[in-house]
Design an enzyme around this catalytic site. Sequence first.
Site, PDB file in Angstrom:
ATOM      1  N   GLY A  83      -9.239  -9.179  25.693  1.00  0.00           N
ATOM      2  CA  GLY A  83      -8.876 -10.582  25.942  1.00  0.00           C
ATOM      3  C   GLY A  83      -7.386 -10.787  25.813  1.00  0.00           C
ATOM      4  CB  SER A 141      -5.762 -13.832  10.145  1.00  0.00           C
ATOM      5  OG  SER A 141      -6.693 -13.018  10.819  1.00  0.00           O
ATOM      6  CG  ASP A 196      -5.739 -15.306  26.482  1.00  0.00           C
ATOM      7  OD1 ASP A 196      -6.454 -14.603  25.745  1.00  0.00           O
ATOM      8  OD2 ASP A 196      -5.152 -16.321  26.087  1.00  0.00           O
ATOM      9  N   GLY A 211      -2.176 -20.474  17.206  1.00  0.00           N
ATOM     10  CA  GLY A 211      -1.670 -21.360  16.156  1.00  0.00           C
ATOM     11  C   GLY A 211      -0.968 -20.583  15.048  1.00  0.00           C
ATOM     12  CB  SER A 225     -19.426 -21.252  16.087  1.00  0.00           C
ATOM     13  OG  SER A 225     -18.631 -20.399  16.869  1.00  0.00           O
ATOM     14  CE  LYS A 263     -10.118   1.327  -3.566  1.00  0.00           C
ATOM     15  NZ  LYS A 263     -10.843   2.420  -2.877  1.00  0.00           N
ATOM     16  CE  LYS A 273      -8.704 -20.754  13.442  1.00  0.00           C
ATOM     17  NZ  LYS A 273      -9.002 -19.316  13.378  1.00  0.00           N
ATOM     18  CB  SER A 310      -0.909   0.032   1.237  1.00  0.00           C
ATOM     19  OG  SER A 310      -1.433   1.338   1.424  1.00  0.00           O
ATOM     20  CD  GLU A 312      -3.621 -11.529  23.830  1.00  0.00           C
ATOM     21  OE1 GLU A 312      -4.077 -12.681  23.682  1.00  0.00           O
ATOM     22  OE2 GLU A 312      -3.063 -11.165  24.862  1.00  0.00           O
TER      23      GLU A 312
HETATM   24  C1  LIG Z   1      -8.736 -18.378  14.145  1.00  0.00           C
HETATM   25  C2  LIG Z   1      -8.451 -17.035  13.637  1.00  0.00           C
HETATM   26  C3  LIG Z   1      -7.475 -16.210  14.237  1.00  0.00           C
HETATM   27  C4  LIG Z   1      -6.698 -16.640  15.454  1.00  0.00           C
HETATM   28  O1  LIG Z   1      -5.854 -17.727  15.155  1.00  0.00           O
HETATM   29  P1  LIG Z   1      -5.176 -18.599  16.294  1.00  0.00           P
HETATM   30  O2  LIG Z   1      -4.397 -19.619  15.570  1.00  0.00           O
HETATM   31  O3  LIG Z   1      -6.286 -19.181  17.118  1.00  0.00           O
HETATM   32  O4  LIG Z   1      -4.351 -17.670  17.106  1.00  0.00           O
HETATM   33  C5  LIG Z   1      -7.206 -14.985  13.672  1.00  0.00           C
HETATM   34  N1  LIG Z   1      -7.883 -14.555  12.585  1.00  0.00           N
HETATM   35  C6  LIG Z   1      -8.835 -15.302  11.984  1.00  0.00           C
HETATM   36  C7  LIG Z   1      -9.518 -14.761  10.792  1.00  0.00           C
HETATM   37  C8  LIG Z   1      -9.145 -16.568  12.486  1.00  0.00           C
HETATM   38  O5  LIG Z   1     -10.092 -17.319  11.879  1.00  0.00           O
END
Ligand SMILES: *Cc1c(COP(=O)(O)O)cnc(C)c1O
Length: 322
Positions: free
Chosen positions: A209, A307, A211, A183, A79, A274, A54, A29, A205
């Site tokens: 939360g 992610s 943790d 993960g 979920s 976008k 994932k 960007s 995080e």
């Molecule tokens: C699951 C997920 C995370 C967190 O991933 P972890 O491996 O649990 O730390 C972050 N972003 C998205 C979009 C996810 O689906």
Amino acid sequence: MQDLPTYDDVVAAAARLDGHAHRTPVLRSATADARWGAQFFFKCENFQRMGAFKFRGAFNALSKFDAPQRERGAIAFSSGNHAQAVALSARLLGMPALIVMPLDAPAAKLAATRGYGAEVVQYDRFTEDREALTQRLARERGMTLIPPYDHPDVIAGQGTAAKELFEEAGPLDRLYVCLGGGGLTAGSALSARALSPSCEVVGVEPEAGNDGQQSLRAGHIVHIDTPVTLADGAQTQHLGTYTFGVIRRHVDGIDTVSDAQLVAAMRFFAERMKMVVEPTGCLAFAAACAAAESGALQGQRVGVIVSGGNVDLARFAALLAG
Ligand SMILES: *Cc1c(COP(=O)(O)O)cnc(C)c1O
């Protein structure tokens, strides 16, 4: 407990994923670079199959099943994105999948999971113990349970996104990663240590939360109540044994961001790049923005793992309008 995963496991995972997972783009960007005087490299897992990283961990884990495991299939409770990741991976590998989801799971998520061919069993979040139910179903049906983050094969699979990022972008000064159960952060750290050893790895995080941050400080896994945050993929109550084991060794720090910062990052992605990015997928960039605002990223090469992009469009629009 098995051994902690290593970068060799990430390399093996990459070979299993080759031809099955998308090699997602690394976007730039000019606006971000000019605004903050840094070079940003966005690894866009919102463009991954089923819309989030994932898929990598689930597909890697299921690919390692032996013949009897394949015949009986995989079971997971989720979920969110892990449900769809296991469902799609099972379909691609030709095995059955059973996903345990709450009765009040969003209709779109139920439909998506069933759409990938998985059987869905629903439970009452308020009266039933999800883990006990899943364990019982796994036993009865002989299915293999794949947890959403605390598994060496899942961590190794998630690490392939950062591996691709370093291969494409070269060494980085800092890498920001969205953090829930850890993960993605653990896997990314394995790749960073191997491919860009001096890169600082920062998990991010939700403020509500933290943790992971508490755990890193305390030196042991800290449990919290389910946090209230827009980042529904990071509403985890604690890190896992494997993820914490890797994170405490290889992650340099954990930052937190507010819901307002998440929405600002979401708006930047929508307006400037976008892209539709789900709130949890905005964690890493939100923290990078905060660091950049303070001048900490001046002249640096900064990786950001975006992610996932699975957000209900009505919710997306409401968040951006608000
Ligand atoms: C699951 C997920 C995370 C967190 O991933 P972890 O491996 O649990 O730390 C972050 N972003 C998205 C979009 C996810 O689906």
